[in-house]
Design an enzyme around this catalytic site. Structure first.
Site, PDB file in Angstrom:
ATOM      1  N   ASP A 162       1.006  -1.076   0.073  1.00 38.27           N
ATOM      2  CA  ASP A 162      -0.003  -0.077  -0.100  1.00 38.27           C
ATOM      3  C   ASP A 162       0.862   1.119   0.114  1.00 38.27           C
ATOM      4  O   ASP A 162       1.865   1.401   0.831  1.00 38.27           O
ATOM      5  CB  ASP A 162      -0.836   0.117   1.259  1.00 38.27           C
ATOM      6  CG  ASP A 162      -1.757   1.280   1.419  1.00 38.27           C
ATOM      7  OD1 ASP A 162      -1.936   1.808   0.454  1.00 38.27           O
ATOM      8  OD2 ASP A 162      -1.596   1.696   2.532  1.00 38.27           O
TER       9      ASP A 162
ATOM     10  N   ASP B 216      -4.061   3.816   2.535  1.00 33.81           N
ATOM     11  CA  ASP B 216      -5.448   3.630   3.272  1.00 33.81           C
ATOM     12  C   ASP B 216      -5.546   2.093   3.599  1.00 33.81           C
ATOM     13  O   ASP B 216      -6.903   1.724   3.954  1.00 33.81           O
ATOM     14  CB  ASP B 216      -6.306   3.784   1.904  1.00 33.81           C
ATOM     15  CG  ASP B 216      -6.054   3.006   0.644  1.00 33.81           C
ATOM     16  OD1 ASP B 216      -5.045   2.006   0.741  1.00 33.81           O
ATOM     17  OD2 ASP B 216      -6.699   3.037  -0.499  1.00 33.81           O
TER      18      ASP B 216
ATOM     19  N   GLU C 106      -7.907 -21.763 -14.977  1.00 39.32           N
ATOM     20  CA  GLU C 106      -8.432 -22.665 -13.715  1.00 39.32           C
ATOM     21  C   GLU C 106      -9.595 -23.331 -14.267  1.00 39.32           C
ATOM     22  O   GLU C 106     -10.559 -22.866 -14.413  1.00 39.32           O
ATOM     23  CB  GLU C 106      -8.928 -21.379 -12.671  1.00 39.32           C
ATOM     24  CG  GLU C 106      -9.310 -22.306 -11.629  1.00 39.32           C
ATOM     25  CD  GLU C 106     -10.044 -21.275 -10.535  1.00 39.32           C
ATOM     26  OE1 GLU C 106     -10.066 -21.459  -9.556  1.00 39.32           O
ATOM     27  OE2 GLU C 106     -10.824 -20.403 -11.217  1.00 39.32           O
TER      28      GLU C 106
ATOM     29  N   ASP D 276     -10.440 -17.296 -14.988  1.00 40.48           N
ATOM     30  CA  ASP D 276     -10.959 -17.799 -13.802  1.00 40.48           C
ATOM     31  C   ASP D 276     -12.159 -18.373 -13.963  1.00 40.48           C
ATOM     32  O   ASP D 276     -12.997 -18.325 -14.775  1.00 40.48           O
ATOM     33  CB  ASP D 276     -11.253 -16.377 -12.957  1.00 40.48           C
ATOM     34  CG  ASP D 276     -12.318 -16.833 -11.867  1.00 40.48           C
ATOM     35  OD1 ASP D 276     -11.510 -17.340 -10.687  1.00 40.48           O
ATOM     36  OD2 ASP D 276     -13.333 -16.574 -11.705  1.00 40.48           O
TER      37      ASP D 276
ATOM     38  N   ASP E   6      -1.951  -1.344  -3.822  1.00 39.68           N
ATOM     39  CA  ASP E   6      -2.410  -0.809  -4.897  1.00 39.68           C
ATOM     40  C   ASP E   6      -1.458  -0.914  -6.018  1.00 39.68           C
ATOM     41  O   ASP E   6      -0.509  -1.696  -5.771  1.00 39.68           O
ATOM     42  CB  ASP E   6      -2.726   0.769  -4.666  1.00 39.68           C
ATOM     43  CG  ASP E   6      -1.512   1.302  -3.829  1.00 39.68           C
ATOM     44  OD1 ASP E   6      -0.197   0.890  -4.360  1.00 39.68           O
ATOM     45  OD2 ASP E   6      -1.825   1.925  -2.616  1.00 39.68           O
TER      46      ASP E   6
ATOM     47  N   HIS F 292      -4.404 -17.547  -4.108  1.00 35.65           N
ATOM     48  CA  HIS F 292      -5.204 -16.634  -2.943  1.00 35.65           C
ATOM     49  C   HIS F 292      -6.555 -17.411  -2.555  1.00 35.65           C
ATOM     50  O   HIS F 292      -7.143 -16.969  -1.561  1.00 35.65           O
ATOM     51  CB  HIS F 292      -5.666 -15.637  -3.901  1.00 35.65           C
ATOM     52  CG  HIS F 292      -6.636 -15.983  -5.202  1.00 35.65           C
ATOM     53  ND1 HIS F 292      -6.236 -16.698  -6.219  1.00 35.65           N
ATOM     54  CD2 HIS F 292      -7.815 -15.804  -5.301  1.00 35.65           C
ATOM     55  CE1 HIS F 292      -7.126 -16.916  -7.083  1.00 35.65           C
ATOM     56  NE2 HIS F 292      -8.172 -16.571  -6.582  1.00 35.65           N
ATOM     57  N   ASP F 293      -6.636 -18.610  -2.921  1.00 34.19           N
ATOM     58  CA  ASP F 293      -7.741 -19.568  -2.512  1.00 34.19           C
ATOM     59  C   ASP F 293      -7.296 -20.709  -1.470  1.00 34.19           C
ATOM     60  O   ASP F 293      -8.142 -21.420  -1.037  1.00 34.19           O
ATOM     61  CB  ASP F 293      -8.416 -20.028  -3.835  1.00 34.19           C
ATOM     62  CG  ASP F 293      -9.288 -19.138  -4.146  1.00 34.19           C
ATOM     63  OD1 ASP F 293      -9.965 -18.234  -3.730  1.00 34.19           O
ATOM     64  OD2 ASP F 293      -9.571 -19.444  -5.545  1.00 34.19           O
TER      65      ASP F 293
ATOM     66  N   ASP G 248      -6.291 -11.402 -14.444  1.00 36.14           N
ATOM     67  CA  ASP G 248      -7.642 -12.289 -14.263  1.00 36.14           C
ATOM     68  C   ASP G 248      -8.713 -11.974 -15.549  1.00 36.14           C
ATOM     69  O   ASP G 248      -8.983 -10.680 -15.688  1.00 36.14           O
ATOM     70  CB  ASP G 248      -8.062 -12.043 -13.053  1.00 36.14           C
ATOM     71  CG  ASP G 248      -7.820 -13.531 -12.057  1.00 36.14           C
ATOM     72  OD1 ASP G 248      -7.893 -14.713 -12.555  1.00 36.14           O
ATOM     73  OD2 ASP G 248      -7.052 -13.088 -10.856  1.00 36.14           O
TER      74      ASP G 248
ATOM     75  N   ASN H 100      -0.735   4.653  -0.713  1.00 35.03           N
ATOM     76  CA  ASN H 100      -1.316   5.803  -0.225  1.00 35.03           C
ATOM     77  C   ASN H 100      -1.911   5.955   1.270  1.00 35.03           C
ATOM     78  O   ASN H 100      -2.926   6.717   1.637  1.00 35.03           O
ATOM     79  CB  ASN H 100      -2.466   6.076  -1.138  1.00 35.03           C
ATOM     80  CG  ASN H 100      -3.475   4.964  -1.420  1.00 35.03           C
ATOM     81  OD1 ASN H 100      -3.370   4.044  -0.487  1.00 35.03           O
ATOM     82  ND2 ASN H 100      -4.402   5.191  -2.068  1.00 35.03           N
TER      83      ASN H 100
END
Length: 540
Positions: free
Chosen positions: A21, A25, A253, A200, A29, A318-319, A99, A23
């Site tokens: 990150d 928040d 996938e 995906d 990003d 990520h899964d 993706d 910025n």
């Protein structure tokens, strides 16, 4: 003629929300990815795959897209930022893929908003609608997120279809207008300069007839009516024409595509370049994978795609929870053995962010620490079954996707160097010891082993494109194979073992220590040991 550069390549998967990150928040990003490109270049990867950064309500981590042509600027940045990322990555010799999520959209996509207005709306047929009542749904199919694949919409009294959450309605690929829209969008993104796509849930775009009845709710049976259903080849062939025109890198996938079918998907005339198989990632209720299933699955995919086709080996994404805790025993020693075991297989290997430093699962103490929708669903289901909050939390989080989504651990400063703001997701407290800066300073780190393995793939064609022959296929813990002049042996267990070769192996050099190996006949392996041997060439 399509190029095969990817056969020598290594990919790196980035989950943008958790990468870096800039910025403050609390959300990663595009500029954070740009900032870390030198790190990725030093690691040695050839391309990056970026998880969704499109405009989205973020109900399912960005896999619920509300505008295919727009980025989620509030969270991730602008198209100018993305163009800068692509330009800088290309200048360093790295490619960028994104993706492609076309099985479904968000229920906030303009197409679906129009579709649900009336039965005669021009966009009605962009999705799957059927007459239904609460007591009589079109069929007994169940979604990946639990519950029926059908949700009745009050506006028209009919039900729409979704293989994932009800907030992710499936597109109707039988409608030529849908395909025209999707193909135009694919071309547009390739024209922006990206180098390809990870497709995906692509094997779900075709569905069986609605009267198909699920007979068993065990194993993969419930997914049969929307997993690699006959007819999908028509759409994939249409995709292929576009991909070939742009020489795009494509990885699918594609659950439900078997090892016998995969060569037709991924050979030189195939629809895509490679496939992520999902078979080896099954886990039990304790969050552990079965090593025999892992080993047998890896061998079968390698052998069945040897004559034709191409693999995309991976350990994490990520899964999936972190492999160091799923197949390993939480130690860096186990993470190293697993790295060697898969990184030198035949195919294009993928590394998931943090895997290269041995990031671990998170010890959840409250459901408020969880973001993943399916984990929260499961938690509430377990509560409804009568489990205590503590027991429900353990059952729901043991295999949660959020384990792999905790922010990247860059250094030992506050928030692991991920952000100066409040992180969107909890940070693993072990970042104080387990971080990139510490790994870079340690010659014996997992990170430096990955650098070495990537170097081997780049330097030796036997590793990048050579054949593969497995040894000791019945051994319960040893995954061993030959790749041309190379011999790779890994013990994927904390228990020492010994393997005996059918014949002595002479004149091998240990590529890690550079020492000449003794004649190899009986090889003793300590727990989580690995050996990378290369045959010495005879000098004249």
């Amino acid at each position: 003629m399509k190029s095969n550069w990817f056969k020598q390549a290594v990919g790196y998967q980035i989950y943008p929300k958790s990468f870096r990150d800039t910025n403050d928040d609390g959300i990663g990003d595009i500029n954070g990815i740009i900032e870390k490109l030198p790190y990725l270049k030093d690691l040695g990867v050839d391309f990056i795959w970026i998880n969704p950064i499109y405009k989205s309500p973020q109900f399912d981590g960005g896999y619920d897209i509300s505008d295919y042509y727009a980025l989620d600027e509030d969270r991730f940045g602008t198209m100018a930022d993305l163009q800068n990322l692509i330009m800088q990555a290309h200048s360093m010799g790295m490619k960028v893929i994104m993706d492609l999520v076309v099985n479904h959209t968000s229920n906030q996509h303009p197409w679906f908003i129009e579709s649900r207005k009336s039965k005669d709306n021009p966009y009605r047929d962009y999705y799957h609608w059927q007459p239904a009542t609460p007591d009589h749904l079109p069929n007994n199919w169940i979604s990946f997120f639990g519950g029926s694949t059908w949700t009745i919409d009050d506006a028209t009294g009919e039900a729409y279809f979704h293989v994932f959450a009800k907030e992710q309605p499936d597109l109707n690929w039988h409608n030529p207008k849908v395909r025209e829209e999707i193909y135009a969008m694919v071309r547009w993104w390739l024209e922006q300069g990206i180098d390809g796509f990870r497709l995906d849930a692509i094997s779900h775009i075709e569905k069986a007839p609605w009267d198909f009845e699920i007979k068993s709710f065990k194993d993969n049976d419930p997914w049969e009516p929307f997993m690699n259903v006959a007819g999908i080849e028509v759409y994939m062939a249409e995709f292929k024409k576009i991909f070939d025109e742009f020489d795009a890198l494509t990885v699918g996938e594609a659950s439900g595509v078997s090892t016998k079918e995969a060569p037709n998907w991924t050979d030189d005339q195939g629809y895509i370049d490679m496939i992520f198989e999902l078979e080896h990632s099954d886990k039990d209720d304790e969050g552990k994978a079965d090593l025999k299933i892992f080993k047998d699955t890896i061998m079968r995919w390698q052998e069945d795609l040897l004559a034709r086709g191409w693999n995309a080996p991976y350990l994490e994404n990520h899964d999936q929870p972190r492999v160091i805790d799923v197949l390993g025993d939480g130690t860096e020693t186990s993470a190293k053995a697993l790295a060697v075991a898969y990184m030198l297989l035949r195919g294009t290997p993928f590394i998931y962010q943090g895997q290269e430093i041995g990031m671990t699962n998170f010890n959840y103490t409250n459901i408020s620490q969880v973001d993943a929708t399916d984990t929260i669903y499961l938690y509430n289901e377990k509560l409804a079954e009568g489990l205590s909050k503590t027991a429900a939390l353990k059952a729901a989080t043991v295999n949660s996707r959020d384990h792999s989504r905790t922010p990247m651990q860059w250094d030992a400063t506050e928030n692991a160097g991920f952000t100066n703001g409040k992180p969107w997701l909890v940070i693993n407290p072990n970042y104080l010891e387990k971080n990139v800066a510490a790994a870079q300073a340690n010659p014996d780190s997992i990170l430096n082993l990955y650098k070495f393995l990537i170097q081997l793939r780049h330097e030796y064609q036997d590793i990048s494109e050579g054949n593969i022959t497995f040894l000791f296929p019945e051994h319960p813990t040893v995954l061993a194979y030959e790749r041309g002049e190379f011999l790779i042996v890994t013990n994927l267990s904390a228990t020492p073992t010994t393997v005996t070769f059918e014949r002595p192996r002479h004149d091998y050099q240990d590529m890690v220590t550079q020492a000449l190996a003794p004649d190899l006949l009986d090889l003793s392996l300590e727990g989580w040991a690995y050996r990378i041997y290369k045959k010495n060439k005879k000098t004249a």
